[in-house]
Design a protein around this motif. Structure first.
Motif, PDB file in Angstrom:
ATOM      1  N   ILE A  86     -21.231  23.893   7.682  1.00 60.49           N
ATOM      2  CA  ILE A  86     -21.342  22.564   7.103  1.00 60.49           C
ATOM      3  C   ILE A  86     -22.769  22.086   7.372  1.00 60.49           C
ATOM      4  O   ILE A  86     -23.321  22.329   8.442  1.00 60.49           O
ATOM      5  CB  ILE A  86     -20.287  21.613   7.706  1.00 60.49           C
ATOM      6  N   ILE A  87     -23.369  21.457   6.377  1.00 66.15           N
ATOM      7  CA  ILE A  87     -24.732  20.961   6.537  1.00 66.15           C
ATOM      8  C   ILE A  87     -24.691  19.719   7.426  1.00 66.15           C
ATOM      9  O   ILE A  87     -24.003  18.754   7.121  1.00 66.15           O
ATOM     10  CB  ILE A  87     -25.372  20.629   5.178  1.00 66.15           C
ATOM     11  N   CYS A  88     -25.444  19.763   8.527  1.00 62.52           N
ATOM     12  CA  CYS A  88     -25.462  18.620   9.443  1.00 62.52           C
ATOM     13  C   CYS A  88     -26.843  17.977   9.506  1.00 62.52           C
ATOM     14  O   CYS A  88     -27.040  17.031  10.261  1.00 62.52           O
ATOM     15  CB  CYS A  88     -24.977  19.025  10.832  1.00 62.52           C
ATOM     16  N   GLY A  89     -27.774  18.461   8.709  1.00 67.00           N
ATOM     17  CA  GLY A  89     -29.100  17.859   8.648  1.00 67.00           C
ATOM     18  C   GLY A  89     -29.948  18.529   7.590  1.00 67.00           C
ATOM     19  O   GLY A  89     -29.760  19.702   7.295  1.00 67.00           O
ATOM     20  N   ILE A  90     -30.866  17.767   7.015  1.00 68.43           N
ATOM     21  CA  ILE A  90     -31.795  18.302   6.024  1.00 68.43           C
ATOM     22  C   ILE A  90     -33.194  18.148   6.596  1.00 68.43           C
ATOM     23  O   ILE A  90     -33.637  17.035   6.868  1.00 68.43           O
ATOM     24  CB  ILE A  90     -31.646  17.578   4.675  1.00 68.43           C
ATOM     25  N   LEU A  91     -33.878  19.277   6.786  1.00 70.72           N
ATOM     26  CA  LEU A  91     -35.179  19.274   7.428  1.00 70.72           C
ATOM     27  C   LEU A  91     -36.290  18.959   6.433  1.00 70.72           C
ATOM     28  O   LEU A  91     -37.053  18.028   6.611  1.00 70.72           O
ATOM     29  CB  LEU A  91     -35.432  20.622   8.104  1.00 70.72           C
ATOM     30  N   ASP A  92     -36.397  19.762   5.389  1.00 72.34           N
ATOM     31  CA  ASP A  92     -37.382  19.529   4.329  1.00 72.34           C
ATOM     32  C   ASP A  92     -36.817  20.105   3.037  1.00 72.34           C
ATOM     33  O   ASP A  92     -35.615  20.292   2.936  1.00 72.34           O
ATOM     34  CB  ASP A  92     -38.758  20.119   4.695  1.00 72.34           C
ATOM     35  N   GLU A  93     -37.663  20.418   2.070  1.00 66.22           N
ATOM     36  CA  GLU A  93     -37.115  20.855   0.788  1.00 66.22           C
ATOM     37  C   GLU A  93     -36.672  22.315   0.775  1.00 66.22           C
ATOM     38  O   GLU A  93     -36.038  22.751  -0.181  1.00 66.22           O
ATOM     39  CB  GLU A  93     -38.096  20.589  -0.347  1.00 66.22           C
ATOM     40  N   GLN A  94     -36.939  23.078   1.836  1.00 65.09           N
ATOM     41  CA  GLN A  94     -36.506  24.470   1.883  1.00 65.09           C
ATOM     42  C   GLN A  94     -35.501  24.766   2.993  1.00 65.09           C
ATOM     43  O   GLN A  94     -34.819  25.778   2.936  1.00 65.09           O
ATOM     44  CB  GLN A  94     -37.708  25.398   2.076  1.00 65.09           C
ATOM     45  N   PHE A  95     -35.409  23.909   3.995  1.00 64.92           N
ATOM     46  CA  PHE A  95     -34.573  24.198   5.159  1.00 64.92           C
ATOM     47  C   PHE A  95     -33.538  23.105   5.407  1.00 64.92           C
ATOM     48  O   PHE A  95     -33.801  21.931   5.185  1.00 64.92           O
ATOM     49  CB  PHE A  95     -35.434  24.316   6.424  1.00 64.92           C
ATOM     50  N   VAL A  96     -32.368  23.541   5.882  1.00 67.75           N
ATOM     51  CA  VAL A  96     -31.324  22.626   6.320  1.00 67.75           C
ATOM     52  C   VAL A  96     -30.841  23.085   7.697  1.00 67.75           C
ATOM     53  O   VAL A  96     -31.096  24.210   8.115  1.00 67.75           O
ATOM     54  CB  VAL A  96     -30.124  22.588   5.343  1.00 67.75           C
ATOM     55  N   PHE A  97     -30.147  22.197   8.398  1.00 62.45           N
ATOM     56  CA  PHE A  97     -29.487  22.547   9.646  1.00 62.45           C
ATOM     57  C   PHE A  97     -28.004  22.694   9.361  1.00 62.45           C
ATOM     58  O   PHE A  97     -27.402  21.826   8.717  1.00 62.45           O
ATOM     59  CB  PHE A  97     -29.698  21.463  10.703  1.00 62.45           C
TER      60      PHE A  97
END
Length: 100
Positions: A26-37
């Motif tokens: 499950i996505i728990c954070g969006i870092l920038d336009e290429q990476f998610v947590f």
């Protein structure tokens, strides 16, 4: 979809590459336009989410808004809750693996 503009916190994803291939997160954070947590409450806990490239994820249309609301509201979230909400998706993935 190679960038994060269409993604939301609480969205269900499946890893397509890496050591965690075919795991549901499950996505728990969006870092920038290429990476998610991402986290799954088991291998990747809420307090140490995995940084993952969007191009290495299969995106599901399902967004768990309750998870996103709790995360943004700083409510008590634990890894057991994450495992519980992801369990139906893990079961469907394991059924897909059996068919192949």
């Amino acid at each position: 979809m190679e960038i994060t503009t269409d993604l939301k916190i609480g969205q269900i994803v499946k890893s397509k590459a890496g050591r965690d291939k075919d795991r549901v997160f499950i996505i728990c954070g969006i870092l920038d336009e290429q990476f998610v947590f991402v986290c799954d409450g088991d291998l990747r806990k809420l307090n140490s989410p995995k940084k993952k490239k969007v191009k290495h994820l299969m995106i599901y249309n399902t967004v768990l808004t309750e998870f996103a609301d709790k995360l943004q509201g700083n409510e008590n979230l634990d890894d057991a809750y994450v495992r519980r909400v992801l369990s139906p998706f893990n079961q469907s993935v394991s059924k897909e693996m059996e068919v192949e």
